[in-house]
Design a protein around this motif. Structure first.
Motif, short mmCIF file in Angstrom:
data_model
loop_
_atom_site.label_atom_id
_atom_site.label_comp_id
_atom_site.label_asym_id
_atom_site.label_seq_id
_atom_site.Cartn_x
_atom_site.Cartn_y
_atom_site.Cartn_z
N ILE A 18 30.42 56.04 33.85
CA ILE A 18 30.50 54.69 34.43
C ILE A 18 31.81 54.03 34.00
O ILE A 18 32.52 53.44 34.83
CB ILE A 18 29.27 53.86 34.00
CG1 ILE A 18 28.04 54.35 34.75
CG2 ILE A 18 29.50 52.37 34.23
CD1 ILE A 18 26.72 53.74 34.28
N ALA A 19 32.16 54.15 32.73
CA ALA A 19 33.39 53.54 32.23
C ALA A 19 34.61 54.13 32.94
O ALA A 19 35.52 53.40 33.37
CB ALA A 19 33.50 53.74 30.72
N THR A 20 34.63 55.45 33.10
CA THR A 20 35.78 56.10 33.75
C THR A 20 35.90 55.66 35.20
O THR A 20 37.01 55.38 35.69
CB THR A 20 35.60 57.64 33.69
OG1 THR A 20 35.39 58.01 32.34
CG2 THR A 20 36.81 58.36 34.22
N LEU A 25 38.41 52.26 39.50
CA LEU A 25 38.25 51.24 40.55
C LEU A 25 39.21 50.08 40.35
O LEU A 25 39.84 49.61 41.30
CB LEU A 25 36.80 50.74 40.52
CG LEU A 25 36.44 49.63 41.50
CD1 LEU A 25 36.48 50.14 42.94
CD2 LEU A 25 35.03 49.07 41.20
N TYR A 26 39.34 49.61 39.11
CA TYR A 26 40.16 48.42 38.86
C TYR A 26 41.59 48.76 38.43
O TYR A 26 42.42 47.87 38.26
CB TYR A 26 39.50 47.53 37.81
CG TYR A 26 38.16 46.99 38.27
CD1 TYR A 26 38.07 46.18 39.40
CD2 TYR A 26 36.98 47.32 37.61
CE1 TYR A 26 36.84 45.70 39.84
CE2 TYR A 26 35.75 46.84 38.04
CZ TYR A 26 35.69 46.04 39.17
OH TYR A 26 34.48 45.57 39.61
N GLY A 27 41.87 50.04 38.22
CA GLY A 27 43.21 50.44 37.78
C GLY A 27 43.46 50.06 36.32
O GLY A 27 44.59 49.75 35.94
N TYR A 28 42.42 50.06 35.50
CA TYR A 28 42.55 49.72 34.07
C TYR A 28 42.57 51.01 33.24
O TYR A 28 41.93 52.00 33.60
CB TYR A 28 41.34 48.92 33.58
CG TYR A 28 41.13 47.56 34.17
CD1 TYR A 28 42.11 46.90 34.93
CD2 TYR A 28 39.92 46.88 33.95
CE1 TYR A 28 41.88 45.63 35.44
CE2 TYR A 28 39.69 45.62 34.45
CZ TYR A 28 40.67 44.99 35.20
OH TYR A 28 40.43 43.75 35.71
N PRO A 108 46.28 44.38 32.99
CA PRO A 108 45.45 43.22 33.38
C PRO A 108 44.01 43.36 32.91
O PRO A 108 43.21 42.46 33.13
CB PRO A 108 45.52 43.26 34.91
CG PRO A 108 45.64 44.73 35.24
CD PRO A 108 46.46 45.33 34.12
N GLY A 109 43.67 44.46 32.24
CA GLY A 109 42.31 44.61 31.75
C GLY A 109 42.08 46.01 31.24
O GLY A 109 42.94 46.89 31.38
N VAL A 110 40.96 46.23 30.60
CA VAL A 110 40.61 47.54 30.04
C VAL A 110 39.11 47.77 30.16
O VAL A 110 38.33 46.83 30.32
CB VAL A 110 40.97 47.66 28.53
CG1 VAL A 110 42.45 47.54 28.29
CG2 VAL A 110 40.19 46.65 27.69
N VAL A 111 38.75 49.05 30.04
CA VAL A 111 37.35 49.42 29.90
C VAL A 111 37.22 50.21 28.59
O VAL A 111 38.03 51.10 28.34
CB VAL A 111 36.88 50.32 31.07
CG1 VAL A 111 35.37 50.56 30.97
CG2 VAL A 111 37.23 49.70 32.42
N ILE A 112 36.25 49.84 27.76
CA ILE A 112 36.02 50.59 26.52
C ILE A 112 34.53 50.92 26.44
O ILE A 112 33.69 50.03 26.66
CB ILE A 112 36.42 49.79 25.25
CG1 ILE A 112 37.83 49.23 25.39
CG2 ILE A 112 36.32 50.69 24.01
CD1 ILE A 112 38.32 48.47 24.16
N ASP A 113 34.23 52.18 26.16
CA ASP A 113 32.81 52.51 25.99
C ASP A 113 32.53 52.94 24.56
O ASP A 113 33.41 53.42 23.85
CB ASP A 113 32.34 53.53 27.04
CG ASP A 113 32.71 54.96 26.76
OD1 ASP A 113 33.59 55.50 27.45
OD2 ASP A 113 32.11 55.56 25.86
N GLY A 114 31.30 52.67 24.11
CA GLY A 114 30.93 53.01 22.74
C GLY A 114 29.55 52.52 22.37
O GLY A 114 28.61 52.60 23.17
N ARG A 115 29.44 52.03 21.12
CA ARG A 115 28.14 51.53 20.62
C ARG A 115 28.23 50.06 20.24
O ARG A 115 27.25 49.35 20.29
CB ARG A 115 27.71 52.31 19.36
CG ARG A 115 27.56 53.82 19.53
CD ARG A 115 26.36 54.16 20.37
NE ARG A 115 26.10 55.60 20.40
CZ ARG A 115 26.86 56.51 20.98
NH1 ARG A 115 27.95 56.15 21.61
NH2 ARG A 115 26.52 57.80 20.96
N ASP A 116 29.44 49.64 19.79
CA ASP A 116 29.59 48.29 19.22
C ASP A 116 30.73 47.53 19.89
O ASP A 116 31.31 46.64 19.29
CB ASP A 116 29.89 48.41 17.72
CG ASP A 116 31.21 49.13 17.46
OD1 ASP A 116 31.68 49.89 18.34
OD2 ASP A 116 31.79 48.94 16.37
#
Ligand code: DC
Length: 212
Positions: A18-20, A25-28, A108-116
């Motif tokens: 989902i994060a990828t 989609l947003y180019g982040y 203009p933005g980022v996506v980070i996946d993890g636990r916290d």
């Protein structure tokens, strides 16, 4: 600070995919923060270290080369297990925190996946998802992934790993895996990845509408 999307959740919940996809989609840029802990575990073991040795794990975390995140070895079952062990050490988490927080400041933005991510790394995130699924469904997904990579593992072993890892990641005192108060829960047990991504996209679109 750009638009920060935090995607937290347990192992094999679908959060990485989902994060990828959100990032595409947003180019982040996207950061899979689990790879940082995996890379620490892998290097510690490669240096002949012991997972119970917090000082050694901390030294590795402080000198981690981000290039090692590309190493296919970090995606193995053993690496996931080692990651969960070293991730319980506060000095290891502290050593990896600055890298993640700096990553989060990109425009203009980022996506980070993890636990916290939504609770500790980027509590100010604009969109927070907590992606989960039943342990059985997650074990099936992880088993397919690992056997697809050529690992010889049984479904039962993977289910046991997942239960142990959920317990360890939720019970640790520093930055445990918890749902942030303002996160949206996305249960993907009954969803294939396309439906899960679509649901995630709608959650993020709502958050973007609120920021605009
Ligand atoms: O997401 P993953 O399965 O690759 O993560 C591996 C381990 O790393 C996980 O069991 C706990 C730890 N981890 C963490 O403590 N905090 C994060 N933000 C990401 C992962």
């Amino acid at each position: 600070m750009g638009f920060v999307i935090a995607v937290d959740g347990p192992a094999a919940s679908g959060k990485g995919t989902i994060a990828t996809r959100l990032a595409a989609l947003y180019g982040y840029p996207v950061l899979d923060s689990g790879l940082l802990y995996r890379a620490v575990g892998v290097r510690l073991l490669a240096e002949g270290g012991d997972l119970s040795d917090m000082d050694h794990a901390t030294r590795v975390a402080k000198t981690l080369d981000p290039a090692t995140l590309e190493n296919p070895e970090v995606r193995t079952r053993a690496a996931g297990e080692a990651a969960s062990r070293v991730a319980a050490y506060t000095p290891v988490r502290e050593a990896l925190r600055a890298f993640q927080r700096t990553f989060a400041t990109q425009e203009p933005g980022v996506v980070i996946d993890g636990r916290d991510i939504g609770t500790v790394i980027a509590p100010q995130a604009d969109a927070k998802l907590f992606v989960t699924a039943s342990p059985e469904v997650r074990a099936t997904r992880r088993w397919k992934q690992l056997t697809g990579q050529g690992e010889q593992v049984t479904y039962e072993d993977i289910l046991a790993d997942i239960r142990i890892r959920d317990e360890r990641d939720s019970a640790r005192s520093d930055s445990p895996m918890v749902i942030a108060d303002d996160a949206v829960l996305l249960d993907t047990t009954e969803m294939d990845i396309d439906r899960a991504f679509d649901a995630a996209r709608r959650i993020v679109e709502t958050a973007r509408g609120q920021k605009a």
